[in-house]
Write a protein that holds these residues in place. Structure first.
Motif, short mmCIF file in Angstrom:
data_model
loop_
_atom_site.label_atom_id
_atom_site.label_comp_id
_atom_site.label_asym_id
_atom_site.label_seq_id
_atom_site.Cartn_x
_atom_site.Cartn_y
_atom_site.Cartn_z
N PRO A 1 -10.36 2.89 17.14
CA PRO A 1 -9.69 3.04 18.44
C PRO A 1 -8.84 4.30 18.47
N LEU A 2 -8.70 4.87 19.65
CA LEU A 2 -8.04 6.17 19.78
C LEU A 2 -6.61 6.16 19.25
N PHE A 3 -5.83 5.14 19.56
CA PHE A 3 -4.43 5.14 19.14
C PHE A 3 -4.31 5.11 17.62
N LEU A 4 -5.22 4.40 16.95
CA LEU A 4 -5.21 4.36 15.49
C LEU A 4 -5.74 5.67 14.91
N ALA A 5 -6.77 6.23 15.54
CA ALA A 5 -7.34 7.49 15.05
C ALA A 5 -6.31 8.62 15.10
N THR A 6 -5.52 8.68 16.18
CA THR A 6 -4.51 9.75 16.27
C THR A 6 -3.36 9.52 15.29
N GLN A 7 -3.03 8.27 15.00
CA GLN A 7 -1.99 7.99 14.00
C GLN A 7 -2.44 8.46 12.62
N LEU A 8 -3.68 8.14 12.26
CA LEU A 8 -4.23 8.57 10.97
C LEU A 8 -4.36 10.10 10.92
N ALA A 9 -4.80 10.70 12.02
CA ALA A 9 -4.97 12.15 12.06
C ALA A 9 -3.63 12.86 11.91
N ALA A 10 -2.58 12.33 12.52
CA ALA A 10 -1.26 12.95 12.42
C ALA A 10 -0.77 12.94 10.98
N ALA A 11 -0.97 11.81 10.29
CA ALA A 11 -0.55 11.72 8.88
C ALA A 11 -1.34 12.69 8.02
N TRP A 12 -2.63 12.86 8.33
CA TRP A 12 -3.46 13.79 7.56
C TRP A 12 -3.03 15.24 7.83
N CYS A 13 -2.79 15.57 9.09
CA CYS A 13 -2.47 16.95 9.46
C CYS A 13 -1.17 17.43 8.83
N MET B 1 -4.10 15.37 17.70
CA MET B 1 -4.64 14.69 18.87
C MET B 1 -6.12 15.01 19.05
N ILE B 2 -6.49 16.28 18.82
CA ILE B 2 -7.90 16.67 18.96
C ILE B 2 -8.73 15.98 17.89
N LEU B 3 -8.26 16.00 16.64
CA LEU B 3 -9.00 15.35 15.55
C LEU B 3 -9.13 13.85 15.79
N GLY B 4 -8.05 13.22 16.26
CA GLY B 4 -8.10 11.79 16.54
C GLY B 4 -9.10 11.47 17.64
N TRP B 5 -9.13 12.32 18.66
CA TRP B 5 -10.07 12.09 19.76
C TRP B 5 -11.50 12.25 19.26
N TYR B 6 -11.77 13.25 18.43
CA TYR B 6 -13.11 13.44 17.87
C TYR B 6 -13.54 12.23 17.04
N LEU C 1 0.84 -1.18 0.00
CA LEU C 1 0.00 0.00 0.00
C LEU C 1 0.89 1.25 0.00
N HIS C 2 0.29 2.40 -0.32
CA HIS C 2 0.99 3.67 -0.23
C HIS C 2 0.25 4.53 0.81
N PRO C 3 0.98 5.32 1.62
CA PRO C 3 0.29 6.15 2.60
C PRO C 3 -0.85 6.97 2.02
N GLN C 4 -0.67 7.46 0.78
CA GLN C 4 -1.71 8.28 0.19
C GLN C 4 -2.98 7.48 -0.08
N GLN C 5 -2.85 6.19 -0.34
CA GLN C 5 -4.04 5.35 -0.52
C GLN C 5 -4.86 5.29 0.77
N ILE C 6 -4.15 5.13 1.87
CA ILE C 6 -4.84 5.06 3.16
C ILE C 6 -5.47 6.41 3.49
N LEU C 7 -4.71 7.50 3.25
CA LEU C 7 -5.23 8.83 3.55
C LEU C 7 -6.43 9.18 2.68
N SER C 8 -6.45 8.70 1.45
CA SER C 8 -7.60 8.96 0.58
C SER C 8 -8.87 8.35 1.15
N ALA C 9 -8.70 7.23 1.87
CA ALA C 9 -9.87 6.56 2.45
C ALA C 9 -10.39 7.32 3.66
N VAL C 10 -9.51 7.93 4.43
CA VAL C 10 -9.93 8.59 5.68
C VAL C 10 -10.07 10.10 5.54
#
Length: 337
Positions: free
Chosen positions: A107-119, A238-243, A72-81
């Motif tokens: 889950p929170l730990f995954l949400a914040t990881q995805l949010a950090a990559a997006w931000c 962190m805020i976006l991941g928590w939301y 996979l490529h990070p951009q593929q994952i980010l396009s999904a979220v």
């Protein structure tokens, strides 16, 4: 056997079928980001650690962090979220929250990881300035017809956590605002405030063990972060991941109680006309005086006890005049906000 256990038997790592996990690691749940990208979350019962496996459409293991996936490529994952974070950033992060209808439970730990990559890819215009720069009286941001001055931000940096509800003055309209929601993430206590007059949200954040220190200030619409913390740049993610991980935030914020002066003993003019015993003392000021309006009003009442409790020997006409002056001064205090 759970769906996660069933999936485990079909995963291939480096082309080979998976036979077992390391000791103590237990599969938890499957999070489908789209039809061809799934996440298997795992936990270590002994240490409490959590991990994620990114899987492609054929259940090949692609990596344990979005930034280092293979196949996979990070951009593929980010396009999904990205649609989830786009909506959260426009509404929950910056203004009035709206519910996400197509997002799975993350889950929170995954949400914040995805949010950090997006931000780091989207919020590229965010500025971080040191708190010492707010000592210079100047405008530091503009939001439509509103301006954000260093003086107003400096006032917020003096806010401290106490036993009372957290109330501050808006840096955009000077109106008293009560914290709508607070939460702890990565050992940081975050408070959210919303100014309906400016249609703008801002945040104050403290490290859990440093509640007596100055907070970090974050205003999404101004793309501005005022903080001396090295890791303060992670606050938006962190805020976006928590939301994302806590969809109940929409209802909690919608039900949040707005600031009411009467909750702090202000605004109830009729109570000031009640005759008080000469020994009656005013209630103590709140331990947390976050809003200047509240502090000034309490200070006024304490410095002018004779105007609140007239002596019985006074002429009733004099009592009426004093009550009138009291109302006028209280009104002037409230108008300042």
């Amino acid at each position: 056997m759970s769906a996660a256990d069933d999936l485990l038997r079909s995963i291939r790592v480096d082309g080979e079928a998976l036979t077992a996990l390391y000791d103590q690691w237990i599969p938890q749940e499957i999070v489908a980001l789209d039809d061809d990208i799934r996440c298997l979350t795992l936990s270590d019962a002994m240490s409490g650690r959590q991990a994620v496996w990114y899987l492609d459409g054929e259940n090949h293991y692609c990596g344990s962090h979005i930034e280092v996936v293979q196949r996979l490529h990070p951009q593929q994952i980010l396009s999904a979220v990205a649609p989830w974070f786009d909506e959260l950033a426009r509404h929950s992060l910056s203004a009035r929250p709206t519910a996400l209808h197509d997002a799975p439970r993350v889950p929170l730990f995954l949400a914040t990881q995805l949010a950090a990559a997006w931000c780091v890819r989207v919020l590229i215009d965010m500025r971080q300035i040191q708190s010492s720069l707010t000592e210079q009286d100047q405008e530091i941001a503009t939001l439509g017809e509103k301006t954000l001055s260093s003086r107003q931000v400096r006032r917020l940096l003096g806010t401290r956590i106490g036993p009372e509800s957290l109330v501050v003055l808006s840096p955009l309209s000077d109106r008293p605002l009560r914290s709508q929601i607070s939460f702890v993430i990565e050992h940081q206590l975050v408070h959210r405030f919303y100014d309906p007059e400016a249609d703008c949200t801002f945040y104050l954040s403290w490290w859990e063990r440093q509640l007596d220190k100055s907070p970090s200030f974050y205003c999404p619409k101004a793309n501005l972060l005022v903080s001396d913390e090295n890791m303060a740049g992670m606050l938006p993610s962190m805020i976006l991941g928590w939301y994302l991980s806590n969809p109940h935030h929409v209802a909690t914020i919608a039900d949040a109680q707005a600031f009411e002066a009467r909750d702090y003993g202000l605004g109830s003019a009729s109570s000031l006309l009640v005759e008080l015993d000469t020994d009656t003392k005013l209630p103590p000021a709140p331990e947390t005086a976050s809003a200047d309006m509240i502090s000034e009003s309490w200070a006024f009442l304490h410095q002018n006890p004779s105007e609140v409790a007239p002596q019985s020997s006074q002429d009733p006409r004099q009592e009426k005049k004093q009550s009138g002056r009291l109302f006028e001064r209280l009104r002037s205090l409230v108008k300042k906000t």
